[in-house]
Design an enzyme around this catalytic site. Structure first.
Site, PDB file in Angstrom:
ATOM      1  N   GLU A   1       0.828  -1.208   0.000  1.00  0.00           N
ATOM      2  CA  GLU A   1       0.000   0.000   0.000  1.00  0.00           C
ATOM      3  C   GLU A   1       0.863   1.258   0.000  1.00  0.00           C
ATOM      4  O   GLU A   1       0.597   2.205  -0.738  1.00  0.00           O
ATOM      5  CB  GLU A   1      -0.934  -0.017   1.213  1.00  0.00           C
ATOM      6  CG  GLU A   1      -1.837   1.196   1.269  1.00  0.00           C
ATOM      7  CD  GLU A   1      -2.974   1.049   2.258  1.00  0.00           C
ATOM      8  OE1 GLU A   1      -3.989   0.453   1.895  1.00  0.00           O
ATOM      9  OE2 GLU A   1      -2.847   1.533   3.397  1.00  0.00           O
TER      10      GLU A   1
ATOM     11  N   ARG B   1      -1.310  33.545 -17.389  1.00  0.00           N
ATOM     12  CA  ARG B   1      -1.747  34.633 -16.510  1.00  0.00           C
ATOM     13  C   ARG B   1      -0.692  35.745 -16.486  1.00  0.00           C
ATOM     14  O   ARG B   1       0.481  35.487 -16.184  1.00  0.00           O
ATOM     15  CB  ARG B   1      -1.960  34.080 -15.094  1.00  0.00           C
ATOM     16  CG  ARG B   1      -2.218  35.107 -14.029  1.00  0.00           C
ATOM     17  CD  ARG B   1      -3.615  35.677 -14.154  1.00  0.00           C
ATOM     18  NE  ARG B   1      -3.882  36.582 -13.041  1.00  0.00           N
ATOM     19  CZ  ARG B   1      -4.934  37.397 -13.019  1.00  0.00           C
ATOM     20  NH1 ARG B   1      -5.810  37.382 -14.012  1.00  0.00           N
ATOM     21  NH2 ARG B   1      -5.130  38.200 -11.981  1.00  0.00           N
TER      22      ARG B   1
END
Ligand SMILES: Cc1cc2nc3c(=O)[nH]c(=O)nc-3n(C[C@H](O)[C@H](O)[C@H](O)COP(=O)(O)OP(=O)(O)OC[C@H]3O[C@@H](n4cnc5c(N)ncnc54)[C@H](O)[C@@H]3O)c2cc1C
Length: 387
Positions: A250, A276
């Site tokens: 995991e 931007r």
């Protein structure tokens, strides 16, 4: 100049690189309604089944047991690609929890009849699994658990309360860990395969949480829950070992999905910082903005190398416990930093829910807690260094 954000990993095989691209394309084709489902805390069974049909759930399981038979490195690459292409981090987290805490234990420790009973349906999407370790009084100190499995004629009677159990509200298979012996710590803990709906086993309501909100979670209660002797997974007292095996997988593989999510966020930041404009130029021309993006690239590349190292070691039958702890601590913390910086780069827009960037922070924070907190990973690493 074109942004140099190619993920292509030159040091894997051409087949693995092609698989990575295939999973990216598949993940990009999944329904993109995560924002609404995040608000409503809805798990998508449809996406779950599509992932199973593609072969995600089955990746690490041998073909003769219903899986895809991938090695660990290939599986890690697949999960990175899924985390990159699929913006539903909760769903990706649920998939990971299912694979590492249900499929892997049944595959590694199950008897042939248990493997035949569960693995095909866990791999093909019909069944969902969860595992129950944590208790209200036993979190990081998981082996302080108090749940018991009392031997009776023909089986065991389970009693106890488990908490924060991922997938519990939708699970068909619940792996229960409980004390069967008087040993301390990991000794005397055994694991059981409990079918959802078994009398005496109940699941609480879905828990409302900060992030990973599309991943269902609940308490699981065992009240005089009888399971037959054949429900035991592995041998009596092998629960601690089964849990550690799950955690090793995991810690490496969930973090692979985080690497993919970081890469996606980095690319979004590159695009925004080029587009931007403030003070007459793209904000990416300001060093403090560009440095944040550069740090993201460092985080993605270093994280990928750390998780692949775990996969490489596991493919060679090596333990990799410390390396998995290193990867888990580094990647989860890098992911939180990356997602915080992403909001900063996007300014006020980044702070708005519509930007979907704030969800990245909420989803990433869980990574420093589940599968053992950052502090516990550092305990494992320090122990590995002889401290
Ligand atoms: C999103 C999510 C999904 C989860 N899914 C599951 C699941 O499917 N199944 C399951 O069984 N559990 C699951 N958990 C539970 C998770 O494993 C525990 O939350 C985690 O192990 C920490 O335990 P705790 O919450 O009790 O915190 P505690 O153990 O109480 O820790 C509180 C704080 O103390 C610190 N601390 C504790 N001990 C030490 C120490 N020795 N040294 C230094 N610091 C220490 C911790 O690092 C933490 O900062 C999940 C949790 C989350 C957030």
């Amino acid at each position: 100049m074109k942004a140099a954000v190619s993920p292509v990993i030159e040091w894997v095989t051409p087949e693995q690189a092609e698989f990575y691209e295939q999973v990216c394309r598949f993940a990009g084709s999944l329904p993109d309604d995560v924002s609404a489902r995040d608000r409503a805390e809805t798990f998508s069974r449809e996406i779950w089944e599509r992932c199973a049909t593609f072969g995600i759930q089955g990746m690490p399981v041998p073909q003769e047991l219903g899986g895809g038979g991938s090695d660990v490195v290939t599986t890690i690459l697949g999960l990175e690609a899924l985390g990159y292409g699929c913006r539903d981090a909760g769903l990706v987290f649920s998939l990971n929890a299912h694979m590492w805490t249900s499929e892997i234990p049944v595959w590694m420790f199950g008897r042939p009849e248990q493997q035949e009973r569960w693995l095909p349906s866990l791999c093909d999407g019909r069944a969902i699994g969860c595992h129950t370790i944590t208790e209200p009084e036993a979190g990081s100190d998981a082996f302080a658990m108090r749940s018991t499995a009392r031997p009776v004629d023909g089986g065991f009677v389970l009693n106890g309360r488990k908490t924060f159990i991922t997938n519990a509200p939708v699970a068909d298979l619940i792996i229960a860990f409980a004390r069967t012996g008087s040993g301390v710590g990991p000794y005397g803990i055994s694991a059981f395969l409990v079918e959802a709906g078994t009398p005496g086993c109940s699941v609480g309501p879905n828990m409302d949480k900060m992030g990973l909100r599309t991943s269902p979670m609940a308490d699981v209660f065992f009240d005089d829950c009888f399971v037959p002797a054949e429900a035991m997974l592995g041998k009596p007292g092998q629960g601690g070992e089964i849990f550690q095996a799950s955690m090793r997988w995991e810690r490496a593989c969930i973090m692979a999905s985080q690497v993919g999510a970081m890469r996606r966020t980095m690319e979004q930041c590159v695009r925004y910082a080029r587009r931007r404009r403030q003070f007459g130029k793209p904000i990416g021309k300001f060093e403090s903005v560009a440095d944040k993006v550069a740090n993201m690239k460092i985080a993605v590349d270093a994280s990928r190398a750390l998780v692949l190292r775990v996969g490489w070691l596991m493919d060679r039958g090596r333990d990799a416990m410390v390396e998995a702890a290193v990867a888990k601590a580094f990647v989860s913390e890098a992911s939180v930093r990356t997602h915080l910086d992403a909001v900063q780069i996007h300014g006020g827009y980044g702070y708005m829910t519509d930007s979907e960037l704030e969800r990245g922070i909420r989803d990433a924070v869980g990574g420093t807690i589940y599968s053992g907190t950052s502090e516990i990973q550092r305990r494992i690493i320090a122990r590995g260094l002889g401290l």
